[in-house]
Design a protein around this motif. Structure first.
Motif, PDB file in Angstrom:
ATOM      1  N   ILE A   1       5.263 -22.159 -17.529  1.00 45.14           N
ATOM      2  CA  ILE A   1       6.292 -22.469 -16.434  1.00 45.14           C
ATOM      3  C   ILE A   1       6.265 -21.453 -15.181  1.00 45.14           C
ATOM      4  N   VAL A   2       6.175 -20.150 -15.436  1.00 48.97           N
ATOM      5  CA  VAL A   2       6.460 -19.135 -14.362  1.00 48.97           C
ATOM      6  C   VAL A   2       4.844 -19.192 -13.791  1.00 48.97           C
ATOM      7  N   LEU A   3       3.798 -18.843 -14.699  1.00 48.28           N
ATOM      8  CA  LEU A   3       2.454 -18.352 -14.251  1.00 48.28           C
ATOM      9  C   LEU A   3       1.481 -19.625 -14.168  1.00 48.28           C
TER      10      LEU A   3
ATOM     11  N   PRO B   1      -3.449 -21.017 -17.835  1.00 49.49           N
ATOM     12  CA  PRO B   1      -4.267 -19.731 -17.683  1.00 49.49           C
ATOM     13  C   PRO B   1      -5.656 -20.202 -17.190  1.00 49.49           C
ATOM     14  N   ASP B   2      -6.301 -19.204 -16.691  1.00 52.33           N
ATOM     15  CA  ASP B   2      -7.710 -19.182 -16.138  1.00 52.33           C
ATOM     16  C   ASP B   2      -8.827 -19.197 -17.293  1.00 52.33           C
ATOM     17  N   ARG B   3      -8.306 -18.742 -18.409  1.00 52.41           N
ATOM     18  CA  ARG B   3      -9.424 -18.592 -19.419  1.00 52.41           C
ATOM     19  C   ARG B   3      -8.509 -18.322 -20.782  1.00 52.41           C
ATOM     20  N   VAL B   4      -9.029 -18.754 -21.819  1.00 58.48           N
ATOM     21  CA  VAL B   4      -8.346 -18.741 -23.359  1.00 58.48           C
ATOM     22  C   VAL B   4      -9.099 -18.392 -24.364  1.00 58.48           C
ATOM     23  N   GLN B   5      -8.963 -17.685 -25.103  1.00 59.71           N
ATOM     24  CA  GLN B   5      -9.657 -17.009 -26.250  1.00 59.71           C
ATOM     25  C   GLN B   5      -9.047 -17.340 -27.224  1.00 59.71           C
TER      26      GLN B   5
ATOM     27  N   VAL C   1      -5.308 -15.816 -26.753  1.00 56.54           N
ATOM     28  CA  VAL C   1      -4.985 -15.025 -25.606  1.00 56.54           C
ATOM     29  C   VAL C   1      -5.195 -15.797 -24.450  1.00 56.54           C
ATOM     30  N   TRP C   2      -4.252 -15.645 -23.431  1.00 60.66           N
ATOM     31  CA  TRP C   2      -4.322 -16.154 -22.094  1.00 60.66           C
ATOM     32  C   TRP C   2      -4.811 -15.451 -21.246  1.00 60.66           C
ATOM     33  N   VAL C   3      -5.553 -15.630 -20.329  1.00 61.78           N
ATOM     34  CA  VAL C   3      -6.370 -14.764 -19.322  1.00 61.78           C
ATOM     35  C   VAL C   3      -5.813 -15.488 -17.818  1.00 61.78           C
ATOM     36  N   TYR C   4      -5.103 -14.306 -17.168  1.00 64.26           N
ATOM     37  CA  TYR C   4      -5.055 -14.746 -15.491  1.00 64.26           C
ATOM     38  C   TYR C   4      -5.528 -13.955 -14.768  1.00 64.26           C
ATOM     39  N   ASN C   5      -6.753 -14.461 -14.078  1.00 61.83           N
ATOM     40  CA  ASN C   5      -7.512 -13.691 -12.982  1.00 61.83           C
ATOM     41  C   ASN C   5      -7.748 -14.297 -11.720  1.00 61.83           C
ATOM     42  N   ARG C   6      -6.767 -15.199 -11.464  1.00 59.13           N
ATOM     43  CA  ARG C   6      -7.304 -16.165 -10.092  1.00 59.13           C
ATOM     44  C   ARG C   6      -5.963 -16.159  -9.575  1.00 59.13           C
ATOM     45  N   ARG C   7      -4.842 -15.335  -9.504  1.00 59.24           N
ATOM     46  CA  ARG C   7      -3.701 -15.380  -8.839  1.00 59.24           C
ATOM     47  C   ARG C   7      -3.792 -14.679  -7.707  1.00 59.24           C
ATOM     48  N   ALA C   8      -3.163 -15.089  -6.639  1.00 62.39           N
ATOM     49  CA  ALA C   8      -3.022 -14.136  -5.215  1.00 62.39           C
ATOM     50  C   ALA C   8      -2.332 -12.811  -5.655  1.00 62.39           C
TER      51      ALA C   8
ATOM     52  N   VAL D   1      -4.662 -10.167 -15.911  1.00 64.31           N
ATOM     53  CA  VAL D   1      -3.611  -9.780 -17.051  1.00 64.31           C
ATOM     54  C   VAL D   1      -3.702 -10.636 -18.052  1.00 64.31           C
ATOM     55  N   ASN D   2      -3.518 -10.370 -19.327  1.00 62.90           N
ATOM     56  CA  ASN D   2      -3.591 -11.121 -20.644  1.00 62.90           C
ATOM     57  C   ASN D   2      -2.347 -11.272 -21.301  1.00 62.90           C
ATOM     58  N   PHE D   3      -1.938 -12.329 -22.073  1.00 64.72           N
ATOM     59  CA  PHE D   3      -0.791 -12.641 -22.666  1.00 64.72           C
ATOM     60  C   PHE D   3      -1.452 -13.056 -24.143  1.00 64.72           C
ATOM     61  N   THR D   4      -1.134 -12.260 -25.129  1.00 62.51           N
ATOM     62  CA  THR D   4      -1.676 -12.643 -26.507  1.00 62.51           C
ATOM     63  C   THR D   4      -0.385 -13.375 -27.393  1.00 62.51           C
ATOM     64  N   PHE D   5      -0.802 -14.242 -27.846  1.00 62.67           N
ATOM     65  CA  PHE D   5       0.144 -15.121 -28.669  1.00 62.67           C
ATOM     66  C   PHE D   5      -0.464 -14.944 -30.266  1.00 62.67           C
ATOM     67  N   THR D   6       0.479 -14.734 -31.131  1.00 65.90           N
ATOM     68  CA  THR D   6       0.197 -14.703 -32.581  1.00 65.90           C
ATOM     69  C   THR D   6       0.842 -15.860 -33.172  1.00 65.90           C
ATOM     70  N   LYS D   7       0.124 -16.590 -34.060  1.00 64.90           N
ATOM     71  CA  LYS D   7       0.351 -17.772 -34.909  1.00 64.90           C
ATOM     72  C   LYS D   7       1.469 -17.561 -35.843  1.00 64.90           C
ATOM     73  N   LYS D   8       2.604 -18.163 -35.679  1.00 62.47           N
ATOM     74  CA  LYS D   8       3.448 -17.836 -36.849  1.00 62.47           C
ATOM     75  C   LYS D   8       3.917 -19.049 -37.790  1.00 62.47           C
ATOM     76  N   PRO D   9       3.578 -18.818 -39.031  1.00 58.60           N
ATOM     77  CA  PRO D   9       3.561 -20.002 -40.149  1.00 58.60           C
ATOM     78  C   PRO D   9       4.960 -20.483 -40.429  1.00 58.60           C
ATOM     79  N   ASN D  10       5.140 -21.680 -40.292  1.00 54.41           N
ATOM     80  CA  ASN D  10       6.469 -22.025 -40.751  1.00 54.41           C
ATOM     81  C   ASN D  10       6.189 -23.581 -41.257  1.00 54.41           C
ATOM     82  N   GLN D  11       7.361 -24.104 -41.887  1.00 51.84           N
ATOM     83  CA  GLN D  11       6.797 -25.410 -42.576  1.00 51.84           C
ATOM     84  C   GLN D  11       7.055 -26.655 -41.720  1.00 51.84           C
ATOM     85  N   PHE D  12       7.147 -26.395 -40.393  1.00 49.20           N
ATOM     86  CA  PHE D  12       7.748 -27.867 -39.692  1.00 49.20           C
ATOM     87  C   PHE D  12       6.330 -28.040 -38.886  1.00 49.20           C
ATOM     88  N   VAL D  13       5.641 -27.016 -38.162  1.00 51.61           N
ATOM     89  CA  VAL D  13       4.342 -27.561 -37.311  1.00 51.61           C
ATOM     90  C   VAL D  13       3.447 -26.470 -37.458  1.00 51.61           C
TER      91      VAL D  13
END
Length: 464
Positions: free
Chosen positions: A394-396, A399-403, A410-417, A422-434
């Motif tokens: 919503i805010v950014l 992403p320009d690239r994803v790994q 990892v979401w990589v943003y490198n094409r913003r004025a 800058v990188n944002f790393t998300f870790t997978k969290k196991p749960n019974q729902f999804v």
């Protein structure tokens, strides 16, 4: 019953409050104080200076992909046919093969959505390769997918693709990398999908389908009152036990909030139901639903049932909630306490845009277009806008690239004025729902990136 005790205690990410002032608390308080001062000031532009790079992350542990629940981002050349997002899922057919389903969005050279299957077939080619894992490049199998009007169709504002993948000999799991190539320019969009040929989980065999029972709905939500079906590829009929939970989960906390996580939350079963697979049914109430084969199962199918407009948000009492990502605590308090929510909401946006109705209208539309997309892409056991991925999107924006690898993204943003990479790393969290719920790794160093972009929203500088 073991499942009931397991269901009552689940750890979810929520905003954490603490009496101790941390560095992040002080920084946030100072920012809000400056924002409040600017609201009361009649002087000129006071937007912060350009930010510096924050929390870089080295990403070299897997194939670069267009992630299954994220738009394929980055600017494209004018005049190019381009795939903008891919979302995939598999369902086991039997022990020898799986059926792969993909939702695709694509644009014409004029920027219009591709909604004619023939146009897509004419301009794109698709191939796939299977690997044992994200870190192993040994090819288990590969092939080209012949595109026809039989396996490419239109569903609302996107296209759907269906194809079969045979199980490699003596292989239980694999990573399927699908590559979609624009035939004239060679531009590629990729998607990775983990396959489990033994299909031990209920969600490996059964999925939410539309009311005709022909097309799987690659999402974790449904609309209240809709006719839906949970079924497998073969149309098997069997009973599933369902549990409904009341839920009002907290929205994602700030990317800079490095405070300790809160204690686990408890979910209380509100009601139960029994359905039959391959048979249509209607869920008359909103809530978080969970379906299992038997009450000893450790995983099942989770489903957020939302109002009829979801993933759009239109009611004033709901519209005020997602603006917390660009608001001060004082502003949120005023919105929540207002007797006339609509008037308070309109006043909020006009005050941010210095009374300019046109700028307020365009900025509001841009913001809630992203909220809607976040709901569509990232709803897990809670609405997409409340998730960590939803907040960043919503805010950014996309992403320009994803790994990705099996455990993180990892979401990589490198094409913003005015923004260094800058990188944002998300870790997978196991749960019974999804399968696809991720949590952000937070850093205090995101401050010089985050606050200027939030300020750009508040001044109407972002309107698309």
């Amino acid at each position: 019953m073991r499942i009931l005790s397991a269901l009552l205690l689940i750890t979810f990410l929520s905003a954490c409050s603490t009496s101790k002032k941390t560095q992040q608390d002080r920084a946030t308080a100072a920012y809000e104080a400056r924002t409040e001062a600017r609201r009361n000031s009649t002087q000129g532009d006071s937007r912060p200076a350009a930010p510096a790079t924050a929390a870089p992350v080295k990403i070299n542990d897997g194939p670069a992909t267009t992630p299954g629940t994220t738009p394929n981002a980055g600017p494209k050349q004018v005049g190019e046919w381009v795939v903008t997002s891919i979302k995939g899922k598999f369902l086991a057919t039997d022990t020898t093969s799986v059926q792969v389903y993909m939702n695709l969005t694509a644009k014409t050279p004029k920027g219009e959505p591709v909604l004619n299957p023939t146009d897509f077939i004419e301009h794109f080619q698709i191939a796939y390769v299977m690997y044992p894992d994200y870190n192993n490049r040994e090819r288990l199998g590969y092939g080209n997918i012949q595109l026809t009007t039989q396996n490419v169709s239109v569903e609302g504002d996107y296209l759907t693709l269906t194809f079969e993948v045979k199980r490699p000999k003596e292989v239980a799991n694999a990573v399927l990398l699908t590559e979609i190539t624009e035939t004239n320019t060679g531009t590629k969009a990729r998607n990775d999908l983990s396959l489990r040929f033994k299909a031990a989980k209920l969600s490996d065999r059964f999925s939410l389908f539309d009311k005709t029972g022909k097309k799987p709905q690659l999402r974790n939500y449904a609309n209240v009152g809709d006719t839906i079906i949970i079924r497998d590829v073969n149309g098997t009929s069997k009973p599933l036990f369902g549990f409904r939970y009341r839920h009002d989960f907290d929205a994602a906390s700030s990317p800079m909030n490095t405070s300790a996580k809160p204690t686990p939350k408890s979910l209380t079963v509100d009601s139960t139901l029994t359905i039959t697979t391959n048979q249509p049914f209607i869920i008359p109430r909103e809530g978080l639903y969970y379906f299992v084969e038997d009450t000893t199962a450790e995983s099942g199918i989770g489903l957020v049932v939302a109002d009829k407009r979801f993933p759009k948000m239109t009611r004033p009492e709901k519209l005020i909630k997602p603006v917390l990502y660009m608001s001060t605590s004082t502003e949120i308090g005023e919105l929540n306490q207002a007797q006339d929510t609509k008037k308070a909401f309109d006043r909020y946006w006009l005050s941010l845009m210095s009374g300019n109705e046109e700028v307020a209208r365009k900025t509001l539309k841009a913001y809630f277009d992203r909220v809607e997309e976040a709901n569509r892409l990232f709803t897990s056991y809670k609405e997409g806008w409340k998730t960590d991925k939803g907040m960043i999107y919503i805010v950014l924006g996309a992403p320009d690239r994803v790994q990705r690898n099996r455990e993180r993204e990892v979401w990589v943003y490198n094409r913003r004025a005015n923004v260094s990479e800058v990188n944002f790393t998300f870790t997978k969290k196991p749960n019974q729902f999804v399968e696809d719920h991720y949590e952000l790794v937070r850093y205090i160093e995101y401050q010089p990136i985050w606050y200027p972009i939030v300020e750009a929203w508040r001044t109407g500088a972002i309107r698309e």
